[in-house]
Design a protein around this motif. Structure first.
Motif, PDB file in Angstrom:
ATOM      1  N   GLY A   1      -3.880   1.204  14.425  1.00  0.00           N
ATOM      2  CA  GLY A   1      -2.535   1.683  14.691  1.00  0.00           C
ATOM      3  C   GLY A   1      -1.775   2.130  13.463  1.00  0.00           C
ATOM      4  N   LEU A   2      -2.476   2.673  12.471  1.00  0.00           N
ATOM      5  CA  LEU A   2      -1.818   3.072  11.224  1.00  0.00           C
ATOM      6  C   LEU A   2      -1.160   4.445  11.376  1.00  0.00           C
ATOM      7  CD1 LEU A   2      -4.507   1.981   8.601  1.00  0.00           C
ATOM      8  CD2 LEU A   2      -2.266   0.911   8.977  1.00  0.00           C
ATOM      9  N   THR A   3       0.115   4.504  11.044  1.00  0.00           N
ATOM     10  CA  THR A   3       0.873   5.753  11.033  1.00  0.00           C
ATOM     11  C   THR A   3       1.801   5.735   9.833  1.00  0.00           C
ATOM     12  OG1 THR A   3       0.823   5.993  13.442  1.00  0.00           O
ATOM     13  CG2 THR A   3       2.558   7.176  12.274  1.00  0.00           C
ATOM     14  N   VAL A   4       1.860   6.836   9.094  1.00  0.00           N
ATOM     15  CA  VAL A   4       2.732   6.918   7.916  1.00  0.00           C
ATOM     16  C   VAL A   4       4.192   6.984   8.379  1.00  0.00           C
ATOM     17  CG1 VAL A   4       3.332   8.203   5.839  1.00  0.00           C
ATOM     18  CG2 VAL A   4       0.946   8.078   6.587  1.00  0.00           C
ATOM     19  N   THR A   5       4.989   6.014   7.972  1.00  0.00           N
ATOM     20  CA  THR A   5       6.386   5.941   8.399  1.00  0.00           C
ATOM     21  C   THR A   5       7.383   6.197   7.276  1.00  0.00           C
ATOM     22  OG1 THR A   5       6.363   3.530   8.076  1.00  0.00           O
ATOM     23  CG2 THR A   5       5.883   4.350  10.297  1.00  0.00           C
ATOM     24  N   ALA A   6       6.926   6.214   6.032  1.00  0.00           N
ATOM     25  CA  ALA A   6       7.829   6.495   4.915  1.00  0.00           C
ATOM     26  C   ALA A   6       7.039   6.971   3.718  1.00  0.00           C
ATOM     27  CB  ALA A   6       8.650   5.257   4.543  1.00  0.00           C
ATOM     28  N   VAL A   7       7.653   7.854   2.949  1.00  0.00           N
ATOM     29  CA  VAL A   7       7.106   8.302   1.674  1.00  0.00           C
ATOM     30  C   VAL A   7       8.213   8.154   0.648  1.00  0.00           C
ATOM     31  CG1 VAL A   7       6.083  10.201   0.373  1.00  0.00           C
ATOM     32  CG2 VAL A   7       5.572   9.962   2.813  1.00  0.00           C
ATOM     33  N   ARG A   8       7.919   7.452  -0.449  1.00  0.00           N
ATOM     34  CA  ARG A   8       8.930   7.194  -1.465  1.00  0.00           C
ATOM     35  C   ARG A   8       8.397   7.613  -2.839  1.00  0.00           C
ATOM     36  NH1 ARG A   8       9.149   2.377   1.754  1.00  0.00           N
ATOM     37  NH2 ARG A   8       7.936   1.178   0.249  1.00  0.00           N
ATOM     38  N   ALA A   9       9.267   8.125  -3.665  1.00  0.00           N
ATOM     39  CA  ALA A   9       8.854   8.559  -5.001  1.00  0.00           C
ATOM     40  C   ALA A   9       9.947   8.223  -6.000  1.00  0.00           C
ATOM     41  CB  ALA A   9       8.584  10.067  -5.016  1.00  0.00           C
ATOM     42  N   ALA A  10       9.559   7.679  -7.141  1.00  0.00           N
ATOM     43  CA  ALA A  10      10.546   7.328  -8.168  1.00  0.00           C
ATOM     44  C   ALA A  10       9.856   7.054  -9.495  1.00  0.00           C
ATOM     45  CB  ALA A  10      11.378   6.111  -7.755  1.00  0.00           C
ATOM     46  N   ARG A  11      10.650   7.054 -10.536  1.00  0.00           N
ATOM     47  CA  ARG A  11      10.183   6.779 -11.890  1.00  0.00           C
ATOM     48  C   ARG A  11      10.171   5.282 -12.160  1.00  0.00           C
ATOM     49  NH1 ARG A  11       7.027   8.374 -16.012  1.00  0.00           N
ATOM     50  NH2 ARG A  11       7.759   7.550 -17.992  1.00  0.00           N
ATOM     51  N   GLN A  12       9.095   4.812 -12.774  1.00  0.00           N
ATOM     52  CA  GLN A  12       8.994   3.463 -13.295  1.00  0.00           C
ATOM     53  C   GLN A  12       8.642   3.575 -14.777  1.00  0.00           C
ATOM     54  OE1 GLN A  12       9.681   0.877 -11.254  1.00  0.00           O
ATOM     55  NE2 GLN A  12       9.864   2.209  -9.456  1.00  0.00           N
ATOM     56  N   GLU A  13       8.739   2.472 -15.491  1.00  0.00           N
ATOM     57  CA  GLU A  13       8.455   2.522 -16.923  1.00  0.00           C
ATOM     58  C   GLU A  13       6.974   2.826 -17.158  1.00  0.00           C
ATOM     59  OE1 GLU A  13       8.883  -0.191 -20.989  1.00  0.00           O
ATOM     60  OE2 GLU A  13       9.639  -0.936 -19.062  1.00  0.00           O
ATOM     61  N   GLY A  14       6.693   3.968 -17.739  1.00  0.00           N
ATOM     62  CA  GLY A  14       5.326   4.342 -18.073  1.00  0.00           C
ATOM     63  C   GLY A  14       4.615   5.172 -17.035  1.00  0.00           C
TER      64      GLY A  14
ATOM     65  N   ALA B   1      11.711  13.660  -5.912  1.00  0.00           N
ATOM     66  CA  ALA B   1      11.299  12.587  -6.820  1.00  0.00           C
ATOM     67  C   ALA B   1      12.397  12.406  -7.855  1.00  0.00           C
ATOM     68  CB  ALA B   1       9.973  12.926  -7.481  1.00  0.00           C
ATOM     69  N   ALA B   2      13.248  11.438  -7.634  1.00  0.00           N
ATOM     70  CA  ALA B   2      14.421  11.246  -8.484  1.00  0.00           C
ATOM     71  C   ALA B   2      14.042  10.786  -9.888  1.00  0.00           C
ATOM     72  CB  ALA B   2      15.362  10.224  -7.839  1.00  0.00           C
ATOM     73  N   ASP B   3      14.571  11.490 -10.882  1.00  0.00           N
ATOM     74  CA  ASP B   3      14.439  11.079 -12.286  1.00  0.00           C
ATOM     75  C   ASP B   3      12.986  10.855 -12.713  1.00  0.00           C
ATOM     76  OD1 ASP B   3      17.258  11.049 -12.497  1.00  0.00           O
ATOM     77  OD2 ASP B   3      17.325   9.043 -11.645  1.00  0.00           O
ATOM     78  N   SER B   4      12.062  11.591 -12.120  1.00  0.00           N
ATOM     79  CA  SER B   4      10.659  11.394 -12.466  1.00  0.00           C
ATOM     80  C   SER B   4      10.299  12.166 -13.731  1.00  0.00           C
ATOM     81  CB  SER B   4       9.758  11.827 -11.306  1.00  0.00           C
ATOM     82  OG  SER B   4       9.948  13.200 -11.035  1.00  0.00           O
ATOM     83  N   GLU B   5       9.210  11.740 -14.334  1.00  0.00           N
ATOM     84  CA  GLU B   5       8.740  12.367 -15.564  1.00  0.00           C
ATOM     85  C   GLU B   5       7.677  13.418 -15.286  1.00  0.00           C
ATOM     86  OE1 GLU B   5       8.616  12.921 -19.735  1.00  0.00           O
ATOM     87  OE2 GLU B   5       9.993  11.706 -18.538  1.00  0.00           O
TER      88      GLU B   5
END
Length: 220
Positions: free
Chosen positions: A91-104, A170-174
């Protein structure tokens, strides 16, 4: 689960270490919390369905047990394709996609309703083409990192609300210029991560809820 990079000793060692830390600390929270989120639409009553209620949150989500590369700066990353087999997908269905900057590194998270872990094939491709039609897809950035998730089901089969097709910022991504999600077709869900070049990346999965995480890493 197997992966094209699963033979690296650090992957297995990292998973054992992560499990030990979780056992010793009685649980923790992860930082798979992107600043920019595409999530399944809310219901007419004003809330998400029960299977996707945690997906719309941009805050920290409960930590799961890593089943691939440990989620830590310094874990192996390169530009070669990363492939893993599905583990008990149901029963796998993609329900969210998130993108953001982390250190490194820049992190992109694919969250799924259902149980088990999808398989994946993540690799750089020359261009993006829509499933089924083969129509070209415009992906921002200089390079295209294609993410194919396997063992997923149509939302009408699972009752989950799939994240809408289309772009995710993608907020503030490198390195990540944006993400484009293409939806589910015949057991696979496809997305493309637009990057500023063929930067090293790593892929791993988390459970509770099921997530596949792609991290595009700063080059040393």
């Amino acid at each position: 689960m197997t992966s094209s990079r699963s033979s690296r000793p650090l992957r297995a060692a990292g998973a054992v270490l992560a499990a030990a830390l979780l056992a010793g600390c009685g649980g923790t929270t992860d930082t798979v919390d992107a600043g920019t989120t595409a999530a399944a639409p809310t219901s007419a009553a004003g809330g998400s369905s029960a299977s996707t209620s945690s997906s719309a949150s941009a805050g920290p989500t409960p930590s799961g047990t890593p089943t691939g590369t440990p989620a830590a700066t310094g874990a192996p990353a390169d530009t070669s394709a990363d492939v893993a087999e599905a583990v008990d997908p149901a029963g796998l269905t993609v329900t969210a996609v998130r993108a953001a900057r982390q250190e490194g590194y820049d992190r992109v998270v694919f969250e799924l309703a259902g149980s088990g872990t999808p398989g994946w094939q993540v690799e750089y491709v020359d261009s993006a083409s829509a499933q089924g039609s083969g129509d070209p897809v415009d992906v921002p950035g200089e390079a295209v990192l294609q993410v194919v998730l396997q063992g997923v089901s149509y939302p009408y089969e699972t009752g989950a609300t799939e994240v809408p097709r289309g772009p995710v910022g993608a907020a503030d991504s490198e390195h990540v210029a944006g993400v484009v999600y293409d939806g589910t077709f015949e057991g696979t869900a496809v997305a493309w991560i637009g990057t500023d070049g063929r930067a090293p990346f790593r892929v791993y999965s988390l459970t509770g809820p099921s997530r596949v995480v792609v991290e595009v890493v700063d080059e040393g």
